[in-house]
Write an enzyme that holds these catalytic residues in place. Structure first.
Site, short mmCIF file in Angstrom:
data_model
loop_
_atom_site.label_atom_id
_atom_site.label_comp_id
_atom_site.label_asym_id
_atom_site.label_seq_id
_atom_site.Cartn_x
_atom_site.Cartn_y
_atom_site.Cartn_z
N SER A 113 15.18 -6.54 -22.35
CA SER A 113 14.63 -6.60 -23.71
C SER A 113 13.48 -7.60 -23.85
O SER A 113 13.39 -8.29 -24.86
CB SER A 113 15.75 -6.88 -24.71
OG SER A 113 16.70 -5.84 -24.69
N GLY A 151 17.86 -2.86 -22.49
CA GLY A 151 17.78 -1.80 -23.49
C GLY A 151 18.60 -2.04 -24.74
O GLY A 151 18.77 -1.14 -25.56
N LYS A 197 11.38 4.18 -16.46
CA LYS A 197 12.64 4.93 -16.38
C LYS A 197 12.35 6.44 -16.45
O LYS A 197 11.30 6.86 -16.01
CB LYS A 197 13.62 4.47 -17.46
CG LYS A 197 13.77 2.95 -17.51
CD LYS A 197 14.95 2.52 -18.31
CE LYS A 197 14.92 1.01 -18.44
NZ LYS A 197 16.16 0.48 -18.98
N GLU A 214 21.00 0.51 -13.67
CA GLU A 214 21.29 1.91 -14.04
C GLU A 214 21.59 2.74 -12.80
O GLU A 214 22.39 3.68 -12.85
CB GLU A 214 20.12 2.49 -14.85
CG GLU A 214 20.11 1.90 -16.26
CD GLU A 214 18.75 1.85 -16.92
OE1 GLU A 214 17.80 2.51 -16.47
OE2 GLU A 214 18.62 1.10 -17.93
N GLU A 244 18.24 -9.33 -14.08
CA GLU A 244 18.39 -8.49 -15.27
C GLU A 244 19.84 -8.49 -15.72
O GLU A 244 20.65 -7.68 -15.22
CB GLU A 244 17.95 -7.06 -14.94
CG GLU A 244 16.51 -6.93 -14.51
CD GLU A 244 15.95 -5.56 -14.84
OE1 GLU A 244 14.97 -5.50 -15.57
OE2 GLU A 244 16.53 -4.56 -14.40
N ASN A 265 8.87 -0.66 -15.98
CA ASN A 265 9.79 0.36 -15.49
C ASN A 265 9.92 1.43 -16.58
O ASN A 265 10.58 1.21 -17.59
CB ASN A 265 11.16 -0.29 -15.21
CG ASN A 265 12.23 0.74 -14.88
OD1 ASN A 265 11.92 1.89 -14.59
ND2 ASN A 265 13.48 0.31 -14.91
N HIS A 271 18.43 -1.25 -9.31
CA HIS A 271 18.47 -1.38 -10.77
C HIS A 271 19.89 -1.11 -11.27
O HIS A 271 20.60 -0.25 -10.72
CB HIS A 271 17.48 -0.39 -11.40
CG HIS A 271 17.26 -0.64 -12.86
ND1 HIS A 271 18.15 -0.23 -13.83
CD2 HIS A 271 16.27 -1.29 -13.51
CE1 HIS A 271 17.70 -0.61 -15.01
NE2 HIS A 271 16.57 -1.25 -14.86
C1 PEP Z 1 14.83 -2.49 -17.30
O1 PEP Z 1 15.22 -1.36 -17.35
O2 PEP Z 1 14.56 -2.96 -16.19
C2 PEP Z 1 14.71 -3.26 -18.53
C3 PEP Z 1 14.59 -4.55 -18.44
O3 PEP Z 1 14.75 -2.57 -19.72
P1 PEP Z 1 14.48 -3.13 -21.20
O4 PEP Z 1 13.22 -3.97 -21.12
O5 PEP Z 1 14.31 -1.93 -22.04
O6 PEP Z 1 15.66 -3.97 -21.58
#
Ligand code: PEP
Length: 258
Positions: A214, A174, A11, A98, A168, A9, A96
């Site tokens: 992460s 992040g 973003k 976000e 998630e 992803n 997601h």
């Molecule tokens: C994501 O945005 O789906 C995500 C898991 O981000 P990150 O790997 O940066 O934590």
């Protein structure tokens, strides 16, 4: 055996040139190594077509990060599912955190999108996950249950064939803080159990549940080795081929050892 699925992803990141270069690096590796893993890249909307061209024929899937449920029409700033198909997408990420946090998406609006995407024969990566405060107050399962029930309301058992769940935990996205393999496995097992109750246990066994939050080359193997963790949704580490490819390789190694 559930084939692992590693999706990047991106973003709101990359430029057109950087995105194409990154996509080419992923495509070259997948073309050469043919990992027993599904791999997808999900660039920002404006780069779907050039990235799609860069990965064409490599076996890497193209995904979008969002869509609107309605048919094309007067919805300024939105993107229809038919447009994603037209750009060559096979997958769309929906729900997601976000999108929920910054753009007001709710379980009900995510459900509309999931239903429309599945009707349009797109694969869906449906994201769920709890906030830190919710985990700390022992509400993780309650939150996951609410998001699953809301997001998947009205879905037929057949539609599970095109559905991937991404667990998630919001506190791990992040932040550099990853769920421990045990925490991930516990949540994934809960989600699978929920699917078994809502649909049936045989079908629930077929659904892939990605972990996201992460994921990096140095923690991928341990996370992906958990029995109910069937891949990863990768944010930050998907923006650099030298971080994303080792995660795909880790998934491939585990699948091959299978
Ligand atoms: C994501 O945005 O789906 C995500 C898991 O981000 P990150 O790997 O940066 O934590």
């Amino acid at each position: 055996m559930r084939r692992p699925f590693v999706a990047g992803n991106w973003k709101m990141n990359t430029t057109r040139a950087a995105g194409v270069a990154l996509a080419k690096a992923v495509a070259d590796d997948v073309r050469a190594n043919k990992p027993p893993v599904d791999v997808a890249v999900c660039p920002p909307f404006p780069y779907l077509i050039p990235v799609g061209e860069a990965i064409a024929g490599s076996g890497v899937w193209l995904g979008a990060q969002n869509a609107y449920h309605a048919a094309p029409g007067a919805f300024t700033g939105e993107t229809a599912l038919t447009m994603l198909q037209d750009c060559g997408c096979q997958w769309v990420i929906l729900g997601h955190s976000e999108r929920r946090q910054f753009f007001g998406e709710t379980d009900a609006s995510v459900n509309q999108k999931i239903q429309a995407a599945l009707a349009a024969k797109l694969g869906v990566i449906f994201c769920v996950g709890e906030l830190l405060a919710e985990r700390q107050s022992n509400q993780t399962e309650k939150i996951l249950e609410t998001q699953m029930a809301g997001g998947l309301a009205g879905l037929s058992p057949e539609s599970l064939a095109k559905l991937v769940i991404a667990y998630e935990p919001v506190w791990a996205i992040g932040t550099g803080v990853t769920a421990t393999p045990d925490q991930a496995e516990e949540a994934h097992a809960f989600l699978r159990q929920w699917l078994a109750g809502r649909f049936d246990s045989g079908l629930a066994e077929t659904v892939r549940i990605q972990y996201g939050g992460s994921v990096k080359p140095d923690n991928a193997k341990e996370l992906l080795s958990q029995p109910n963790v069937n891949g990863a949704l990768v944010g930050g580490a998907s923006l650099k081929a030298d971080q994303f490819l080792p995660i795909i390789h880790a998934a491939a190694e585990i699948a091959a050892a299978g």
